[in-house]
Write an enzyme that holds these catalytic residues in place. Structure first.
Site, mmCIF file in Angstrom:
data_model
loop_
_atom_site.group_PDB
_atom_site.id
_atom_site.type_symbol
_atom_site.label_atom_id
_atom_site.label_comp_id
_atom_site.label_asym_id
_atom_site.label_seq_id
_atom_site.Cartn_x
_atom_site.Cartn_y
_atom_site.Cartn_z
ATOM 1 N N SER A 1 0.802 -1.232 0.000
ATOM 2 C CA SER A 1 0.000 0.000 0.000
ATOM 3 C C SER A 1 0.833 1.279 0.000
ATOM 4 C CB SER A 1 -0.961 0.016 1.193
ATOM 5 O OG SER A 1 -0.257 0.222 2.394
ATOM 6 N N LYS B 1 0.997 4.834 6.575
ATOM 7 C CA LYS B 1 0.336 5.658 5.555
ATOM 8 C C LYS B 1 0.950 7.056 5.561
ATOM 9 C CE LYS B 1 -2.617 2.282 4.993
ATOM 10 N NZ LYS B 1 -2.477 1.380 3.895
#
Length: 194
Positions: free
Chosen positions: A63, A99
């Site tokens: 991701s 993230k």
């Protein structure tokens, strides 16, 4: 009747040699004890530093590609202040997700169908992306970031589960492990995280 063997007292040289052996044995034990104690102190200090000041994290998944790839090992810093573009680690369901900070507390985040992101009406310049995508988004846009929270997204937008999904939501300040600042593995990618 048998005679008892006569005990001969040790000589001075024998006594001195035995005394020297005993001294060496005591010194050896003392060195072993002090070395073992030092190792315990160093290990405890390393654990405290790695857990409290500089957590070491391993990246799992894709991701955050291309900035971080599966298997990278990184160092995070706990400093309490996070800015747009910072890569952070935070707790989510007994895991640590990694993230990038997109929206700060109180800001309005919006995305179009092509994946272009605006914050408070300003289009974000995102040079760290290879491709833009709306991805898995089930929140109502534009979205205002709650106070004490950060809107975060992965760099591989088409596969990342992040703040665009209400199940993950925004990262709360108390959930944040730290800002990822340095990649230590693999050695070929050793260096600062952008």
């Amino acid at each position: 009747m048998k005679k008892k063997p006569m005990l001969v007292p040790p000589t001075v040289e024998q006594l001195e040699a035995e005394l020297e052996r005993e001294k060496r044995r005591r010194r050896y034990r003392k060195i072993i004890r002090s070395t073992f104690s030092a190792l315990i102190v160093v290990a405890a200090a390393a654990i405290l530093v790695s857990n409290l000041l500089l957590p070491v994290l391993k990246i799992y998944g894709i991701s955050m590609e291309p900035a971080l790839v599966n298997g990278n090992i990184v160092i995070a810093v706990r400093d309490g202040s996070y800015e747009r573009g910072d890569v952070i680690g935070f707790y989510y369901n007994n895991k640590i997700l990694v993230k990038r900070v997109i929206g700060l507390p109180g800001e309005w985040v919006d995305m179009d169908l092509n994946g272009s992101v605006t914050v408070d009406g300003q289009l974000l310049d995102e040079p760290y992306l290879n491709e833009k995508a709306l991805g898995e988004c089930n929140i109502s846009l534009p979205y205002q970031v709650p106070e004490g929270r950060y809107f975060v997204m992965g760099d591989h937008r088409s596969v990342s589960s992040d703040s665009r999904n209400s199940a993950v939501g925004c990262a709360a300040e108390e959930q944040i492990v730290g800002k990822l600042v340095f990649r230590i593995w693999p050695l070929s990618s050793f260096g600062k995280i952008e």
